[in-house]
Design an enzyme around this catalytic site. Structure first.
Site, mmCIF file in Angstrom:
data_model
loop_
_atom_site.group_PDB
_atom_site.id
_atom_site.type_symbol
_atom_site.label_atom_id
_atom_site.label_comp_id
_atom_site.label_asym_id
_atom_site.label_seq_id
_atom_site.Cartn_x
_atom_site.Cartn_y
_atom_site.Cartn_z
ATOM 1 N N GLY A 155 60.753 16.909 -24.008
ATOM 2 C CA GLY A 155 61.606 17.746 -24.835
ATOM 3 C C GLY A 155 62.903 17.065 -25.186
ATOM 4 O O GLY A 155 63.820 17.699 -25.720
ATOM 5 N N ASP A 156 63.009 15.768 -24.892
ATOM 6 C CA ASP A 156 64.256 15.042 -25.145
ATOM 7 C C ASP A 156 63.924 13.602 -25.514
ATOM 8 O O ASP A 156 62.882 13.344 -26.085
ATOM 9 C CB ASP A 156 65.169 15.136 -23.919
ATOM 10 N N ASP A 157 64.794 12.648 -25.172
ATOM 11 C CA ASP A 157 64.557 11.262 -25.550
ATOM 12 C C ASP A 157 63.248 10.752 -24.954
ATOM 13 O O ASP A 157 62.980 10.929 -23.768
ATOM 14 C CB ASP A 157 65.699 10.367 -25.054
#
Length: 367
Positions: free
Chosen positions: A224-226
Site C-alpha cells: 500500500g506504499d512504496d
C-alpha cells in the site's frame, strides 16, 4: 531401542531446542515440547546465532516458530542462514509499540535486527509472517506510528546475500537496509494485503538508507506504499526486474527531512519494472525547505539539504497508474509558501527511458 547417540540428540532437542552438529545449529519450535502452546522461540533463536553465527550455519527447520519478542542477530561473520519453516510474529501490539528496536531514521523501529559480514540468508521454502492484519486494523490508515515495527532490518552489513526471501503480511515496511554495503537481494516476494476496510499504509517492500552498492533483482511486491524506496544517502543502487501491485512504485525519497543531515542519492537505476494499479510509477519526493513541527508523514521534518543525481528509470510498463511520472519537492505539507523554499536540494541528471503507461486520470506526468 534408542542408541546412546539418539538419546543424546533427543536430550539436546528437549533442553533448548537448538541442536548443534559441529558448526551447524538446527532450530526446532518450543511448541513441540509444550503441548503445542504458543511459546516464544526468540531465546532459542538467539542461542542458535550465538553458537553458530560465526563461521557456521543456522537452520530454521520445516516448522512454525513463534516470534513473540524482538530478535537481534547482529555481528554475524561468515554465516549461512537457511529458512525452511515459517517465522510468525505475535500480535501483541502493546509489546511491540514499546519494545521494537529503533533504527535511527524518523521514528521507525524494527522487530528483527539482522546483520554481519559475509552473510548469506536463503529462504529455502520458508517464510516470514508479520501478522500484519492486526497492524492494519489497529493503525487505521495513519502514517508512521511510533513503535510499529519493520519486519526485518539488515543493518551494518558487508557482503550480504539474501535470496528467495518470502515475507507476507508485513507489520510495517517489510525490509530495511541501513548502514550496509555490497548487498544483494534476489528473488524476493512481499505481500501485504488487508482483508478489512483499513488499508496497508506504510507497508513498503524495501527501503534503503545510508547504504551503497546494492542489487535488488527479481522482486514481486504487493503493498500500500512504496514498492522499493531509496531514502537518504543511498548510492549505487540497481533495481531490476520488479513487479509491483498497488502502492507508489519505484521511489527516490523522501529526502531532506533533517536540517543537520544532508541527503545524497546518486547513481541509482530502476529497470525492467512493471506496476499494476499503483499511485505512482517512477517517483522522486523530497521534504519542503522549511522545518515543520507536524506533517502528514506522522512526524516533524523538512529543511534538510542534499543532492539527487544520476537517477535512471528504464523499461517501465505501468498499467492503470494514477500519476506515472512525478517529481515533487514538497511532499508532506499543504502550505504553498513552504513549497517555495526547497532551494537547498538539487535534482539533476534524471533519465526516463522506454516508458509506457496507462494513466488512471488525464495527467501522465508532474515534473
Amino acid at each position: 531401542m534408542l542408541s546412546l547417540s539418539g538419546l543424546a540428540l533427543f536430550a539436546g532437542i528437549a533442553s533448548a531446542y537448538v541442536v548443534s552438529n559441529g558448526t551447524t545449529c538446527y532450530l526446532y519450535p518450543e511448541s513441540q515440547i509444550h503441548l503445542g502452546r504458543n511459546v516464544d522461540d526468540t531465546p532459542s533463536i538467539h542461542q542458535a546465532f550465538d553458537q553458530c553465527g560465526t563461521n557456521g550455519t543456522v537452520v530454521f527447520t520445516e516448522e512454525t516458530f513463534h516470534l513473540n519478542t524482538v530478535v537481534n542477530t547482529t555481528g554475524l561473520l561468515n554465516c549461512l542462514v537457511e529458512l525452511k519453516g515459517e517465522l510468525l510474529f505475535s500480535t501483541n501490539v502493546p509489546y511491540w509499540l514499546s519494545h521494537s528496536i529503533s533504527v535511527g531514521l524518523q521514528n521507525q523501529s524494527t522487530a528483527w535486527l539482522f546483520g554481519g559480514t559475509n552473510v548469506t540468508f536463503l529462504g529455502q521454502g520458508g517464510s516470514i509472517n508479520g501478522n500484519g492484519q492486526t497492524w492494519y486494523d489497529e493503525n487505521q490508515n495513519h502514517s508512521n506510528q511510533p513503535g510499529r515495527p519493520i519486519t526485518i532490518t539488515f543493518s551494518n552489513s558487508t557482503n550480504l546475500w539474501i535470496e528467495n526471501l518470502r515475507i507476507i503480511q508485513q507489520q510495517f515496511w517489510a525490509t530495511f537496509v541501513t548502514y550496509s554495503h555490497n548487498v544483494t537481494m534476489k528473488d524476493v516476494y512481499v505481500n501485504g494485503t488487508s482483508n478489512s476496510r483499513w488499508n496497508t499504509v506504510n507497508t513498503d517492500g524495501s527501503d534503503t538508507w545510508n547504504s551503497r552498492d546494492i542489487l535488488m533483482e527479481n522482486w514481486t511486491v504487493v503493498t500500500g506504499d512504496d514498492c522499493i524506496a531509496a531514502k537518504g544517502n543511498t548510492t549505487n543502487l540497481h533495481v531490476k526486474n520488479v513487479t509491483c501491485y498497488g502502492g507508489a512504485g519505484m521511489t527516490i525519497g523522501s529526502v531532506g527531512q533533517y536540517p543537520n543531515s544532508p541527503d545524497y542519492d546518486e547513481n541509482i537505476v530502476f529497470e525492467q519494472v512493471r506496476t499494476i494499479d499503483t499511485f505512482n510509477g517512477a517517483y522522486i519526493k523530497t521534504w519542503q525547505g522549511e522545518t515543520a513541527g507536524v506533517s502528514s508523514n506522522g512526524d516533524a521534518g523538512g529543511g534538510g539539504s542534499g543532492l539527487i543525481r544520476n537517477i535512471t528509470f528504464k523499461d517501465f510498463d505501468m498499467i492503470n497508474c494514477s500519476l506515472p511520472l512525478q517529481i515533487t519537492q514538497c511532499i508532506y505539507t499543504e502550505d504553498a509558501g513552504a513549497c517555495e523554499t526547497s532551494k537547498s536540494r538539487y535534482i539533476e541528471d534524471i533519465h526516463f527511458e522506454n516508458i509506457t503507461a496507462t494513466s488512471r486520470y488525464n495527467i501522465a506526468a508532474s515534473l
